[in-house]
Design an enzyme around this catalytic site. Structure first.
Site, PDB file in Angstrom:
ATOM      1  N   HIS A   1      -3.036  -2.776   8.833  1.00 38.45           N
ATOM      2  CA  HIS A   1      -2.516  -1.512   8.302  1.00 38.45           C
ATOM      3  C   HIS A   1      -1.061  -1.292   8.734  1.00 38.45           C
ATOM      4  CE1 HIS A   1      -6.047   0.441   6.445  1.00 38.45           C
ATOM      5  NE2 HIS A   1      -6.726  -0.353   7.265  1.00 38.45           N
TER       6      HIS A   1
ATOM      7  N   GLU B   1       1.161   0.513   7.437  1.00 44.31           N
ATOM      8  CA  GLU B   1       1.618   1.899   7.284  1.00 44.31           C
ATOM      9  C   GLU B   1       1.474   2.688   8.574  1.00 44.31           C
ATOM     10  OE1 GLU B   1      -2.805   2.270   6.694  1.00 44.31           O
ATOM     11  OE2 GLU B   1      -1.264   0.775   6.234  1.00 44.31           O
TER      12      GLU B   1
ATOM     13  N   CYS C   1      -5.230  -4.082   3.692  1.00 44.49           N
ATOM     14  CA  CYS C   1      -6.631  -4.052   4.116  1.00 44.49           C
ATOM     15  C   CYS C   1      -7.565  -4.248   2.919  1.00 44.49           C
ATOM     16  CB  CYS C   1      -6.933  -2.765   4.881  1.00 44.49           C
ATOM     17  SG  CYS C   1      -8.468  -2.861   5.846  1.00 44.49           S
TER      18      CYS C   1
END
Length: 253
Positions: A226, A228, A126
């Site tokens: 994102h 994660e 990001c």
């Protein structure tokens, strides 16, 4: 467990991955102080992929300090966070652009420059994709709703939206994810003019850049989404970074 193993079965030979962090006012218990922090999902993803996570809080930096830090790392992740200072790419701030975090901008720029000079594997997430693009002389769209007419990439309130991206099959990301991926988005800015040497390797259906790479680097990948957030189910991007970091570690040994 033998002396050559870490908790969770990781050996001391596992690659060390640095992750940049936030530096914000934070509250815990009776304390309300400036603090460095990073959501646990980031370093869980690194651990799950077989790497050792080391957090890198913003602090005074120069080329010597950045080089010293990189000497101890096998890979680096520039994580998400506040908007890059528009002054870094020659623009005035949009009304919606975050107040600048110049200490973090300078810190991550120096670390990224040192990593790329050494061919250290890199993953931008990001903000990290935007830091990479600006460091290479590119610019950013400061407020996507002005361009696309919707908030599809930033619902606000800490709620990630789901979007589909189309990936270049011949890219590093394509090798890891295939030609399409469903991703978690939380951003109101994106890459505009592309930085020097970067190649766009993923876009969404509205043409917004979703991933870039440096093709002449062993592993320099940056995504606008994102990964994660769903790494417990799909850690392929982190596995790609850790595998590249392991190869780098063996090469420099």
């Amino acid at each position: 467990m033998s002396g050559s193993e870490l908790a969770g079965g990781q050996s001391f030979g596992a690659p060390i991955i640095g992750l940049t962090t936030y530096l914000e006012q934070a509250q815990t218990g009776v304390w309300d102080v400036p603090a460095s922090f990073l959501p646990k999902v980031y370093f869980d993803a690194v651990n799950r992929a077989g790497g050792i996570a080391v957090l890198l809080p913003p602090q005074p930096v120069d080329e010597t300090i950045a080089a010293r830090i990189m000497d101890g790392l096998d890979g680096i992740i520039i994580t998400g966070g506040k908007d890059v200072d528009p002054a870094r790419y020659g623009q005035q701030p949009h009304p919606t652009t975050d107040a600048p975090r110049r200490d973090r901008d300078a810190w991550e720029d120096a670390l990224l420059t040192a990593a790329l000079e050494r061919d250290i594997p890199f993953l931008g997430i990001c903000r990290g994709a935007q830091v990479l693009n600006v460091a290479r002389g590119g610019t950013l769209i400061q407020h996507l709703p002005d361009v696309i007419g919707s908030d599809r990439y930033n619902l606000g309130g800490g709620n990630f939206n789901t979007n589909e991206v189309h990936v270049d099959a011949g890219s590093a990301i394509g090798t890891l994810l295939g030609e399409r991926a469903t991703v978690k988005s939380y951003h109101h800015q994106a890459i505009d003019e592309l930085g020097n040497g970067l190649v766009v390797t993923a876009r969404s259906d509205d043409g917004i850049v979703q991933a870039v790479e440096l093709p002449d680097h062993p592993f320099a990948v940056a995504v606008q989404w994102h990964p994660e957030e769903d790494a417990a189910e799909d850690a392929r991007l982190f596995a790609g970074l850790v595998d590249a970091a392991r190869a780098y570690r063996k090469q420099k040994a």
